[in-house]
Enzyme design. Structure first.
Site, PDB file in Angstrom:
ATOM      1  N   ASN A  42       0.420  -0.902  -0.191  1.00 34.94           N
ATOM      2  CA  ASN A  42      -0.008   0.170   0.180  1.00 34.94           C
ATOM      3  C   ASN A  42       0.542   1.604  -0.261  1.00 34.94           C
ATOM      4  O   ASN A  42       2.063   0.920   0.751  1.00 34.94           O
ATOM      5  CB  ASN A  42      -0.762  -0.189   1.205  1.00 34.94           C
ATOM      6  CG  ASN A  42      -0.318  -0.311   2.461  1.00 34.94           C
ATOM      7  OD1 ASN A  42       0.572  -0.600   2.453  1.00 34.94           O
ATOM      8  ND2 ASN A  42      -1.070   0.612   3.253  1.00 34.94           N
ATOM      9  N   GLU A  44       0.105   5.458   0.636  1.00 32.46           N
ATOM     10  CA  GLU A  44      -0.414   6.502   1.103  1.00 32.46           C
ATOM     11  C   GLU A  44       0.042   7.538   0.458  1.00 32.46           C
ATOM     12  O   GLU A  44       1.044   7.637  -0.137  1.00 32.46           O
ATOM     13  CB  GLU A  44      -0.778   6.526   2.878  1.00 32.46           C
ATOM     14  CG  GLU A  44      -1.188   5.304   3.539  1.00 32.46           C
ATOM     15  CD  GLU A  44      -0.749   5.209   4.814  1.00 32.46           C
ATOM     16  OE1 GLU A  44      -1.719   4.642   5.657  1.00 32.46           O
ATOM     17  OE2 GLU A  44      -0.562   6.468   5.325  1.00 32.46           O
ATOM     18  N   GLU A  55      -2.763  -4.851  -2.987  1.00 32.75           N
ATOM     19  CA  GLU A  55      -3.686  -5.500  -3.999  1.00 32.75           C
ATOM     20  C   GLU A  55      -3.707  -4.826  -5.389  1.00 32.75           C
ATOM     21  O   GLU A  55      -3.314  -5.151  -6.042  1.00 32.75           O
ATOM     22  CB  GLU A  55      -5.245  -5.939  -3.990  1.00 32.75           C
ATOM     23  CG  GLU A  55      -5.570  -6.666  -2.040  1.00 32.75           C
ATOM     24  CD  GLU A  55      -5.695  -5.134  -1.444  1.00 32.75           C
ATOM     25  OE1 GLU A  55      -4.735  -4.585  -1.213  1.00 32.75           O
ATOM     26  OE2 GLU A  55      -7.048  -5.453  -0.698  1.00 32.75           O
ATOM     27  N   CYS A  86     -10.473  -4.308   0.159  1.00 24.50           N
ATOM     28  CA  CYS A  86     -11.633  -3.737   0.251  1.00 24.50           C
ATOM     29  C   CYS A  86     -12.211  -4.299  -1.060  1.00 24.50           C
ATOM     30  O   CYS A  86     -12.159  -4.247  -2.109  1.00 24.50           O
ATOM     31  CB  CYS A  86     -10.464  -2.183   0.233  1.00 24.50           C
ATOM     32  SG  CYS A  86     -10.338  -1.296  -1.709  1.00 24.50           S
TER      33      CYS A  86
END
Length: 139
Positions: A42, A44, A55, A86
């Site tokens: 991930n 940010e 993902e 998510c």
């Protein structure tokens, strides 16, 4: 490639996560039909909407390298529990994975749960939905 090897790659990818705001690292490893593995973490952004999940990072790396069919994905995080993708990631996975695509939620190489994309996203929106009533032909 066995599940434990794929999990190990996702755990390694988690180490590269850029998470200065949430401090919540996520790693992913996607296995393509051709047998290649692409990892992602991930990333940010101070504007949270610009953040990219692990993902999608892995999927986008694979697609940008010419891969468009996936067999499995591993997702691992720092939450100490199985970390499901998510909703946006589920939709992206459904674009390239079959309903039977394995989704492996892992805490470690020994502690994991295997599910399928269909179980996580029944009734996914697909290209079939685009052309049903529009009068356009399917691509």
């Amino acid at each position: 490639m066995d599940i434990q090897e794929l999990i190990a790659k996702a755990i390694e990818a988690k180490e590269y996560a850029y998470v200065p705001y949430s401090h919540f690292r996520v790693g992913a490893a996607v296995l393509t039909e051709s047998g290649k593995v692409y990892t992602g973490c991930n990333i940010e952004n101070v504007s949270y909407g610009a953040t990219n999940c692990a993902e999608r990072t892995a999927v986008f790396k694979a697609v940008s390298d010419g891969e468009q069919e996936f067999k499995a994905i591993v997702i691992t995080g720092d939450n100490g529990d199985y970390l499901p993708p998510c909703g946006i990631c589920r939709q992206v996975l459904s674009e390239f994975g079959k309903d039977s695509m394995k989704v492996i939620l892992a805490n470690s190489t020994e502690d994991y749960r295997v599910t399928t994309l269909l179980e996580l996203l029944p009734g996914a929106f697909s290209s079939k939905n685009l052309y049903r009533h529009s009068g356009h032909k399917r691509v």
